[in-house]
Design a protein around this motif. Structure first.
Motif, PDB file in Angstrom:
ATOM      1  N   ALA A  52       3.518  11.123 -10.952  1.00  0.00           N
ATOM      2  CA  ALA A  52       3.040  12.505 -11.105  1.00  0.00           C
ATOM      3  C   ALA A  52       4.207  13.472 -11.276  1.00  0.00           C
ATOM      4  CB  ALA A  52       2.207  12.901  -9.883  1.00  0.00           C
ATOM      5  N   VAL A  53       5.266  13.264 -10.505  1.00  0.00           N
ATOM      6  CA  VAL A  53       6.447  14.137 -10.595  1.00  0.00           C
ATOM      7  C   VAL A  53       7.115  13.999 -11.959  1.00  0.00           C
ATOM      8  CG1 VAL A  53       8.768  14.535  -9.708  1.00  0.00           C
ATOM      9  CG2 VAL A  53       6.884  14.193  -8.110  1.00  0.00           C
ATOM     10  N   ILE A  54       7.290  12.737 -12.400  1.00  0.00           N
ATOM     11  CA  ILE A  54       7.953  12.486 -13.685  1.00  0.00           C
ATOM     12  C   ILE A  54       7.154  13.073 -14.847  1.00  0.00           C
ATOM     13  CG2 ILE A  54       8.524  10.640 -15.328  1.00  0.00           C
ATOM     14  CD1 ILE A  54       9.421   8.965 -12.910  1.00  0.00           C
ATOM     15  N   ALA A  55       5.824  12.979 -14.763  1.00  0.00           N
ATOM     16  CA  ALA A  55       4.974  13.486 -15.846  1.00  0.00           C
ATOM     17  C   ALA A  55       5.095  14.997 -16.006  1.00  0.00           C
ATOM     18  CB  ALA A  55       3.519  13.101 -15.578  1.00  0.00           C
ATOM     19  N   ASN A  56       5.414  15.688 -14.921  1.00  0.00           N
ATOM     20  CA  ASN A  56       5.457  17.153 -14.970  1.00  0.00           C
ATOM     21  C   ASN A  56       6.867  17.733 -14.974  1.00  0.00           C
ATOM     22  OD1 ASN A  56       2.483  18.117 -14.585  1.00  0.00           O
ATOM     23  ND2 ASN A  56       2.731  16.477 -13.089  1.00  0.00           N
ATOM     24  N   PHE A  57       7.831  16.948 -14.475  1.00  0.00           N
ATOM     25  CA  PHE A  57       9.199  17.463 -14.381  1.00  0.00           C
ATOM     26  C   PHE A  57      10.181  16.397 -14.872  1.00  0.00           C
ATOM     27  CE2 PHE A  57       6.649  19.083 -10.814  1.00  0.00           C
ATOM     28  CZ  PHE A  57       6.650  20.446 -11.110  1.00  0.00           C
ATOM     29  N   SER A  58      10.558  16.476 -16.145  1.00  0.00           N
ATOM     30  CA  SER A  58      11.453  15.464 -16.716  1.00  0.00           C
ATOM     31  C   SER A  58      12.854  15.531 -16.124  1.00  0.00           C
ATOM     32  CB  SER A  58      11.527  15.636 -18.240  1.00  0.00           C
ATOM     33  OG  SER A  58      12.016  16.924 -18.572  1.00  0.00           O
ATOM     34  N   TRP A  59      13.238  16.734 -15.592  1.00  0.00           N
ATOM     35  CA  TRP A  59      14.573  16.866 -15.007  1.00  0.00           C
ATOM     36  C   TRP A  59      14.763  16.014 -13.754  1.00  0.00           C
ATOM     37  CZ3 TRP A  59      13.717  18.442 -10.117  1.00  0.00           C
ATOM     38  CH2 TRP A  59      12.602  19.243  -9.858  1.00  0.00           C
ATOM     39  N   VAL A  60      13.660  15.475 -13.215  1.00  0.00           N
ATOM     40  CA  VAL A  60      13.777  14.646 -12.015  1.00  0.00           C
ATOM     41  C   VAL A  60      14.585  13.375 -12.293  1.00  0.00           C
ATOM     42  CG1 VAL A  60      11.738  13.147 -12.265  1.00  0.00           C
ATOM     43  CG2 VAL A  60      12.450  13.902  -9.999  1.00  0.00           C
ATOM     44  N   PHE A  61      14.701  12.994 -13.581  1.00  0.00           N
ATOM     45  CA  PHE A  61      15.512  11.827 -13.932  1.00  0.00           C
ATOM     46  C   PHE A  61      16.975  12.032 -13.539  1.00  0.00           C
ATOM     47  CE2 PHE A  61      12.041  10.982 -17.065  1.00  0.00           C
ATOM     48  CZ  PHE A  61      11.702   9.726 -16.608  1.00  0.00           C
ATOM     49  N   ILE A  87       4.601   5.207  -5.778  1.00  0.00           N
ATOM     50  CA  ILE A  87       4.567   5.085  -7.244  1.00  0.00           C
ATOM     51  C   ILE A  87       3.692   6.175  -7.859  1.00  0.00           C
ATOM     52  CG2 ILE A  87       3.765   3.621  -9.154  1.00  0.00           C
ATOM     53  CD1 ILE A  87       4.592   1.193  -7.349  1.00  0.00           C
ATOM     54  N   ALA A  88       2.528   6.396  -7.241  1.00  0.00           N
ATOM     55  CA  ALA A  88       1.629   7.435  -7.743  1.00  0.00           C
ATOM     56  C   ALA A  88       2.300   8.805  -7.690  1.00  0.00           C
ATOM     57  CB  ALA A  88       0.338   7.448  -6.923  1.00  0.00           C
ATOM     58  N   ALA A  89       2.994   9.079  -6.573  1.00  0.00           N
ATOM     59  CA  ALA A  89       3.688  10.357  -6.423  1.00  0.00           C
ATOM     60  C   ALA A  89       4.822  10.477  -7.436  1.00  0.00           C
ATOM     61  CB  ALA A  89       4.231  10.502  -5.005  1.00  0.00           C
ATOM     62  N   GLY A  90       5.580   9.383  -7.602  1.00  0.00           N
ATOM     63  CA  GLY A  90       6.694   9.383  -8.547  1.00  0.00           C
ATOM     64  C   GLY A  90       6.230   9.594  -9.976  1.00  0.00           C
ATOM     65  N   ASP A 138       5.994   3.768 -17.140  1.00  0.00           N
ATOM     66  CA  ASP A 138       4.586   3.394 -17.150  1.00  0.00           C
ATOM     67  C   ASP A 138       4.156   3.022 -15.728  1.00  0.00           C
ATOM     68  OD1 ASP A 138       2.099   2.122 -17.425  1.00  0.00           O
ATOM     69  OD2 ASP A 138       2.575   1.404 -19.428  1.00  0.00           O
ATOM     70  N   PRO A 139       3.287   3.808 -15.072  1.00  0.00           N
ATOM     71  CA  PRO A 139       2.866   3.523 -13.690  1.00  0.00           C
ATOM     72  C   PRO A 139       2.254   2.129 -13.541  1.00  0.00           C
ATOM     73  CG  PRO A 139       2.133   5.696 -14.363  1.00  0.00           C
ATOM     74  CD  PRO A 139       2.637   5.019 -15.598  1.00  0.00           C
ATOM     75  N   TYR A 140       1.552   1.669 -14.577  1.00  0.00           N
ATOM     76  CA  TYR A 140       0.905   0.343 -14.512  1.00  0.00           C
ATOM     77  C   TYR A 140       1.963  -0.754 -14.410  1.00  0.00           C
ATOM     78  CZ  TYR A 140      -2.116  -3.592 -15.778  1.00  0.00           C
ATOM     79  OH  TYR A 140      -2.809  -4.792 -15.789  1.00  0.00           O
ATOM     80  N   VAL A 142       0.838  -1.203   0.000  1.00  0.00           N
ATOM     81  CA  VAL A 142       0.000   0.000   0.000  1.00  0.00           C
ATOM     82  C   VAL A 142       0.876   1.257   0.000  1.00  0.00           C
ATOM     83  CG1 VAL A 142      -1.673   1.346   1.324  1.00  0.00           C
ATOM     84  CG2 VAL A 142      -1.943  -1.139   1.131  1.00  0.00           C
ATOM     85  N   LEU A 143       1.919   1.263   0.841  1.00  0.00           N
ATOM     86  CA  LEU A 143       2.813   2.414   0.919  1.00  0.00           C
ATOM     87  C   LEU A 143       3.573   2.615  -0.394  1.00  0.00           C
ATOM     88  CD1 LEU A 143       4.250   1.979   4.538  1.00  0.00           C
ATOM     89  CD2 LEU A 143       2.512   3.598   3.769  1.00  0.00           C
ATOM     90  N   ARG A 144       3.963   1.512  -1.037  1.00  0.00           N
ATOM     91  CA  ARG A 144       4.669   1.621  -2.315  1.00  0.00           C
ATOM     92  C   ARG A 144       3.745   2.172  -3.401  1.00  0.00           C
ATOM     93  NH1 ARG A 144       9.551  -2.352  -3.784  1.00  0.00           N
ATOM     94  NH2 ARG A 144      10.502  -2.538  -1.720  1.00  0.00           N
ATOM     95  N   ALA A 145       2.479   1.778  -3.348  1.00  0.00           N
ATOM     96  CA  ALA A 145       1.519   2.298  -4.329  1.00  0.00           C
ATOM     97  C   ALA A 145       1.435   3.817  -4.239  1.00  0.00           C
ATOM     98  CB  ALA A 145       0.143   1.675  -4.090  1.00  0.00           C
ATOM     99  N   ILE A 146       1.480   4.343  -3.016  1.00  0.00           N
ATOM    100  CA  ILE A 146       1.462   5.798  -2.821  1.00  0.00           C
ATOM    101  C   ILE A 146       2.736   6.415  -3.397  1.00  0.00           C
ATOM    102  CG2 ILE A 146       1.471   7.635  -1.080  1.00  0.00           C
ATOM    103  CD1 ILE A 146      -0.161   5.713   0.724  1.00  0.00           C
TER     104      ILE A 146
END
Length: 336
Positions: free
Chosen positions: A123-132, A118-121, A224-226, A112-116
């Motif tokens: 969202a960050v990647i989708a909006n900020f590519s420099w996070v790589f 992953i969702a946060a990660g 891919d989050p899935y 459950v904690l990892r799912a949270i």
């Protein structure tokens, strides 16, 4: 891979059903035999393989390759979790027949904690590519740190409770002994936690620390989050059986940290190259088939060299014991 909400719901329901079956089968506390652990380890791996093949047949070749690369990476990193799980079990003196229940609930909390995460990660990647760049640098740093820890000749580790766990214990109080599978009991009119509940929380929350490197690692293989979620789910759900299957083998995997450091470092470099590519810099990108071959190759080499080193060490220790025994006998004969 374009995943509809319907597929997400069906996947979560399917995973929940598998967890329910696992819970139903292991609902009665008992000592898990090597045979039982081996059978269910094979079952969970087979289910992951079937899921990966399903992605190949009904989805995309790329998605299937990313899933297998992610699953193998998460599975290998989760083996490192088992070392800490052993320390936690020893710290709380968990009875052997209750350990399977502890791991089942603890791993569920971790999922459950990892799912949270992953969702946060995602969202960050989708909006900020420099996070790589940050993910890549963090993984390379973690790889270097793993090598340093592996080379250090440290004393036997001991599990130390995190602040969250200490605050929960202080807030609710903890019973002085185990009460079967009960998670709470009434003590002098106050509802308190049992040690079983505490150790479950310890397993689940400690996994968050491991997620700090495993989540960026799998995002280095796929965005891919899935795929990230399902690879994590299948890797974690078979962890309980793996704990009982290779519990005695863990001490023999003396080179595991080196292997994991190579994998994390490799994925870190892959992330940095991907970030540069996204920024418009013409650099080569590492393909999934190549990543998969490197990860599998490193794990095979690490396992083989670990077993060889452990065998040599055991033989050397046996030789020293024999020599010491002969010296004692000789000393007794002289004094006699």
């Amino acid at each position: 891979m374009d995943v509809s909400w319907t597929l997400w719901v069906l996947t979560i329901l399917g995973l929940s059903a598998l967890i329910a079956v696992d819970f139903f089968i292991g609902r009665k506390p008992h000592d898990v035999s090597t045979k039982e652990a081996g059978i269910w380890t094979v079952v969970w791996i087979a289910l992951a393989v079937i899921f990966g093949i399903g992605l190949l047949v009904f989805g995309e070749t790329k998605a299937s390759g990313e899933f297998f690369a992610g699953f193998i990476t998460e599975k290998s990193l989760s083996v490192d979790n088992l070392f800490v799980f052993v320390l936690i079990m020893a710290k709380f003196s968990v009875p052997s027949h209750l350990q399977q229940r502890v791991l089942l609930i603890g791993v569920l909390i971790a999922l459950v904690l990892r799912a949270i995460f992953i969702a946060a990660g995602a969202a960050v990647i989708a909006n900020f590519s420099w996070v790589f760049y940050i993910f890549g640098a963090f993984l390379i740093y973690t790889a270097w740190k793993l090598i340093q820890e592996a080379r250090a000749d440290e004393e036997e580790e001991e599990f130390e409770e995190n602040r969250l766990l200490k605050s929960i214990e202080h807030r609710f109080g903890v019973a002085d002994k185990y009460h079967g599978t009960k998670l709470f009991i009434q003590n002098n009119g106050k509802r308190v936690l049992t040690p079983l509940m505490v150790v479950m929380l310890a397993i689940g929350t400690t996994d968050v620390l491991f997620a700090l490197d495993s989540i960026p690692a799998i995002f280095g293989l796929t965005q891919d989050p899935y795929i990230v979620f399902t690879a994590n789910a299948f890797a974690l759900m078979g962890l309980r059986q793996l704990y009982f299957l290779i519990g005695g083998l863990l001490k023999k995997l003396v080179h595991l940290s080196y292997g994991l450091s190579v994998i994390l470092g490799f994925i870190g470099v892959k992330l940095v190259l991907h970030a540069l590519h996204e920024s418009g810099v013409h650099v080569p990108e590492i393909s999934i088939p190549f990543s998969l071959s490197v990860i599998c190759g490193v794990l095979v080499i690490t396992t083989v060299t670990s077993l060889i080193a452990s065998k040599k060490q055991a033989a050397a220790e046996a030789g020293e014991t024999k020599t010491a025994g002969s010296a004692d006998e000789e000393s007794k004969s002289i004094s006699g």
